[in-house]
Design a protein around this motif. Structure first.
Motif, short mmCIF file in Angstrom:
data_model
loop_
_atom_site.label_atom_id
_atom_site.label_comp_id
_atom_site.label_asym_id
_atom_site.label_seq_id
_atom_site.Cartn_x
_atom_site.Cartn_y
_atom_site.Cartn_z
N LEU A 131 -108.50 -17.27 24.93
CA LEU A 131 -107.77 -16.95 23.90
C LEU A 131 -106.38 -16.95 24.60
O LEU A 131 -106.01 -16.32 25.32
CB LEU A 131 -107.96 -15.50 23.10
N ILE A 132 -105.45 -17.82 24.09
CA ILE A 132 -104.11 -18.07 24.55
C ILE A 132 -103.13 -17.61 23.58
O ILE A 132 -102.08 -16.90 24.29
CB ILE A 132 -103.76 -19.61 24.66
N ASN A 133 -103.15 -17.60 22.35
CA ASN A 133 -102.38 -17.14 21.45
C ASN A 133 -102.95 -16.91 20.18
O ASN A 133 -103.83 -17.36 19.84
CB ASN A 133 -100.97 -18.15 21.26
N ILE A 134 -102.20 -15.81 19.43
CA ILE A 134 -102.67 -15.27 18.14
C ILE A 134 -101.76 -14.86 17.19
O ILE A 134 -100.88 -14.16 17.68
CB ILE A 134 -103.98 -14.40 18.36
N SER A 135 -102.06 -15.16 16.03
CA SER A 135 -101.01 -14.60 14.92
C SER A 135 -101.98 -13.59 14.13
O SER A 135 -102.77 -13.89 13.40
CB SER A 135 -100.57 -15.96 14.24
N LEU A 136 -101.57 -12.47 14.02
CA LEU A 136 -102.14 -11.35 13.21
C LEU A 136 -101.44 -11.38 11.97
O LEU A 136 -100.19 -11.49 11.90
CB LEU A 136 -102.14 -10.04 14.00
N PRO A 137 -102.33 -11.04 10.77
CA PRO A 137 -101.62 -11.24 9.57
C PRO A 137 -100.84 -9.93 9.21
O PRO A 137 -100.98 -8.93 9.69
CB PRO A 137 -103.00 -11.28 8.85
N ASP A 138 -99.84 -10.09 8.28
CA ASP A 138 -98.82 -8.83 8.06
C ASP A 138 -99.68 -7.96 7.03
O ASP A 138 -99.05 -6.79 6.83
CB ASP A 138 -97.75 -9.59 7.22
N SER A 139 -100.68 -8.22 6.68
CA SER A 139 -101.50 -7.23 6.13
C SER A 139 -102.04 -6.26 6.97
O SER A 139 -102.74 -5.14 6.32
CB SER A 139 -102.89 -8.08 5.15
N LEU A 140 -101.95 -6.43 8.09
CA LEU A 140 -102.56 -5.48 9.34
C LEU A 140 -101.62 -4.35 9.67
O LEU A 140 -100.48 -4.60 9.68
CB LEU A 140 -103.17 -6.31 10.29
N THR A 141 -102.18 -3.21 9.47
CA THR A 141 -101.17 -2.19 9.75
C THR A 141 -101.61 -1.37 11.20
O THR A 141 -100.74 -0.58 11.56
CB THR A 141 -101.17 -1.07 8.66
N VAL A 164 -101.33 -15.19 26.14
CA VAL A 164 -99.88 -15.61 26.84
C VAL A 164 -99.12 -14.83 25.40
O VAL A 164 -98.04 -14.20 25.85
CB VAL A 164 -99.49 -17.08 26.81
N SER A 165 -99.13 -15.08 24.42
CA SER A 165 -98.36 -14.39 23.34
C SER A 165 -99.27 -13.98 21.89
O SER A 165 -100.26 -14.63 21.72
CB SER A 165 -97.31 -15.79 22.63
N VAL A 166 -98.56 -13.06 21.27
CA VAL A 166 -99.25 -12.54 20.22
C VAL A 166 -98.16 -12.02 19.26
O VAL A 166 -97.09 -11.80 19.39
CB VAL A 166 -99.87 -11.10 20.45
N ARG A 167 -98.39 -12.59 17.96
CA ARG A 167 -97.45 -12.11 16.73
C ARG A 167 -98.03 -11.09 16.11
O ARG A 167 -98.94 -11.12 15.63
CB ARG A 167 -97.23 -13.42 15.92
N LEU A 168 -97.19 -10.06 15.98
CA LEU A 168 -97.59 -8.91 15.52
C LEU A 168 -97.14 -8.71 14.10
O LEU A 168 -96.41 -9.33 13.75
CB LEU A 168 -96.97 -7.49 16.35
N PRO A 169 -98.17 -7.83 13.31
CA PRO A 169 -97.87 -7.82 12.01
C PRO A 169 -96.40 -7.09 11.78
O PRO A 169 -96.25 -6.13 12.29
CB PRO A 169 -98.94 -7.09 11.26
N SER A 170 -95.86 -7.78 10.53
CA SER A 170 -94.33 -6.74 10.40
C SER A 170 -94.30 -5.46 9.87
O SER A 170 -93.22 -4.96 9.78
CB SER A 170 -93.53 -7.78 9.37
N ASN A 171 -95.88 -5.11 9.37
CA ASN A 171 -95.87 -3.88 8.70
C ASN A 171 -96.72 -2.68 9.61
O ASN A 171 -97.04 -1.91 9.29
CB ASN A 171 -96.67 -3.89 7.27
N LEU A 172 -96.74 -3.29 10.76
CA LEU A 172 -97.64 -2.68 11.74
C LEU A 172 -97.18 -1.23 12.07
O LEU A 172 -95.99 -0.74 12.24
CB LEU A 172 -97.78 -3.16 13.12
N VAL A 173 -98.12 -0.24 12.11
CA VAL A 173 -98.03 1.06 12.19
C VAL A 173 -98.25 1.79 13.54
O VAL A 173 -97.76 2.43 14.13
CB VAL A 173 -98.45 2.13 10.76
#
Length: 500
Positions: free
Chosen positions: A408-418, A432-441
């Motif tokens: 696994l090289i990169n992954i984008s996590l959905p904004d629905s994930l907290t 290498v890279s991960v996009r974290l959800p905007s609503n992450l707690v």
């Protein structure tokens, strides 16, 4: 007013003696010239020597020691780390051998215990790496935790009927231990008792045994079969994990708590499946009537190629198939109302929960829009997986879901994930890279532990808690924009998310 006590210590013939309050004497050490073969005197100034004191001859240069019949106790660490000690003669009279009494004495090869001995302490002979033979006598009652742990030369052990208690991991890492005889009256195998006894091929369990502790036979890689006696009512977690040659767990018919079918372990009523032995090859059909497959039931069954799920099954977790590297097919009876399969993946019947991906060779996976939950360990060990498309419908991803996905090289996590659960990307060493959800707690413990190539991560301002060692082992991480641990944050101020 502070009260002080004074020790009365005298020296004679190189030994140091201390007078005890009951009119007896303890040997508490020796001068630097006390080397080679030595015999501890039975008396000093007319008083009996009843103890060898705590750490008395630790790190000394003794090669052989003779302990007289007057001695009742060999205290903690008495001969600890005696690298030259090759022979120990213990006379009848000694009833207690303390913790670490002979630990790290690498040149002791055999030891004989007198019939007077009642107790062997914790780590008493730990790391005696050349100890190959231990002679017990009837009369021994207890053996402490790790007493013979790390004794790789130990090959055979006969434990007398008088023993009523054996501590945890007593034979841990005794890699040459091939046979052991346990008392028939014995009731419990303690946690980790034979952990890493890699040469142990078979063992006869005591008739009256009731409990098998967790990790009791873990990593006994040569154990091929085992029979559970009639009175056993509790088998601990991972008791047989790592037993890669184990092909059959059988249960005596009189047992009212456990049952067996095609080598695997079940509850007596056959409604719960506990463990499939790791040595089983090919396909395995879970029998009709089974309702629940417990966590880790098929763990590391690396020779298993297919599993059939019956109509009756209601519950199974993604963790049940962790380490099944050759598992390529799961079939579900069409009339089962709880599960279904689609494109090498196991789902809940309504396709809202992804339980397990079997695509160990797949590089790309697109999760259906119907999925709202990804189960724990769902993709764990999918080493060739490079990209995963997770839809916005997913709001829960279980622990360890992507553990060990080294491709696994990169992954984008959905904004629905907290919440990013614990160990979610543990060991994804090429991530290498991960996009974290905007609503992450919350970011859980060890979430990115071992992601060696992770270089940058932006932590949203919504994050209130970052778990322990969340980014441990992220050697290339150059920048992590993290929230200040103040206000309503649950993470203690000053704690490091990069600890290793």
């Amino acid at each position: 007013m502070k009260l002080t006590t004074t020790r009365t210590v005298k020296e004679a013939r190189g030994f140091l003696y201390e007078f005890l309050n009951d009119g007896t004497v303890a040997v508490v050490g020796g001068n630097p010239g006390l080397v080679g073969k030595q015999e501890i005197p039975s008396h000093f100034e007319g008083y009996p020597v009843v103890k060898i004191g705590r750490g008395a001859f630790s790190s000394s240069h003794l090669t052989e020691i003779i302990i007289p019949s007057t001695v009742e106790e060999i205290c903690d660490g008495a001969f600890y780390w005696n690298t030259l000690l090759t022979e120990v003669r213990i006379s009848t009279g000694v009833s207690v051998i303390g913790d670490r009494a002979f630990a790290a004495c690498p040149n002791i090869k055999t030891i004989s215990f007198p019939p007077s001995l009642k107790s062997v302490g914790e780590l008493a002979f730990h790391k005696c790496i050349n100890l190959s033979k231990v002679n017990f006598n009837n009369g021994l009652e207890t053996i402490g935790d790790f007493a013979f742990g790390g004794c790789p030369a130990l090959k055979q052990v006969l434990i007398p009927e008088s023993v009523t208690e054996i501590g945890k991991s007593v034979f841990f890492d005794c890699e040459r231990l091939m046979s052991i005889s346990l008392p028939e009256s014995f009731l419990k195998l303690s946690d980790g008792l034979f952990y890493k006894c890699t040469s142990l091929e078979n063992i006869s369990l005591p008739e009256k045994l009731e409990i098998i502790g967790q990790w009791a036979f873990k990593d006994c890689t040569n154990l091929t079969t085992i029979t559970i006696p009639g009175f056993v009512y509790d088998i601990g977690t991972q008791a047989f994990d790592g037993c890669t040659s184990l092909t059959e767990i059988s249960v005596l018919p009189v047992n009212s708590h456990y049952n067996t079918w095609k080598g695997a372990l079940f509850s007596n009523d056959m409604k719960k499946m506990f463990r499939c032995p790791e040595g089983i090859k090919g396909s395995y059909e879970i029998p009709e009537g089974v309702e629940r497959v417990k966590k880790g039931a098929f763990d590391n069954c690396s020779k298993l190629t297919s599993v059939s799920i019956p109509l009756s099954l209601k519950e199974i977790k993604g963790s049940a198939f962790y380490g099944c590297s050759k598992l390529s097919k799961i079939t579900v009876k069409s009339s089962n109302t709880f599960f279904t399969t689609n494109d090498d993946m196991l789902f809940s019947k309504d396709m809202t929960k992804l339980i397990r991906c079997l695509g160990s060779k797949r590089k790309k996976i697109e999760i259906p829009e119907s999925v709202t939950e990804i189960d724990e360990f769902a993709f764990a060990g999918c080493a060739k997986l490079e990209t995963v498309k997770i839809p916005e419908s997913v709001n829960v991803i279980g622990e360890n879901a992507f553990e060990g996905c080294i491709g696994l090289i990169n992954i984008s996590l959905p904004d629905s994930l907290t919440e990013i659960s614990s160990r979610l990307f543990f060991g994804c060493k090429n991530l290498v890279s991960v996009r974290l959800p905007s609503n992450l707690v919350k970011i859980g413990d060890h979430a990115f532990d071992g992601c060696k190539q992770l270089k940058h991560i932006s932590i949203p301002s919504t994050v209130k808690q970052i778990g322990h060692w969340a980014f441990s082992g992220c050697q290339c991480l150059q920048q992590a924009e993290e929230v200040d641990s103040s206000g309503d944050s649950d993470r203690p101020a000053g704690s490091s998310i990069f600890e290793s």
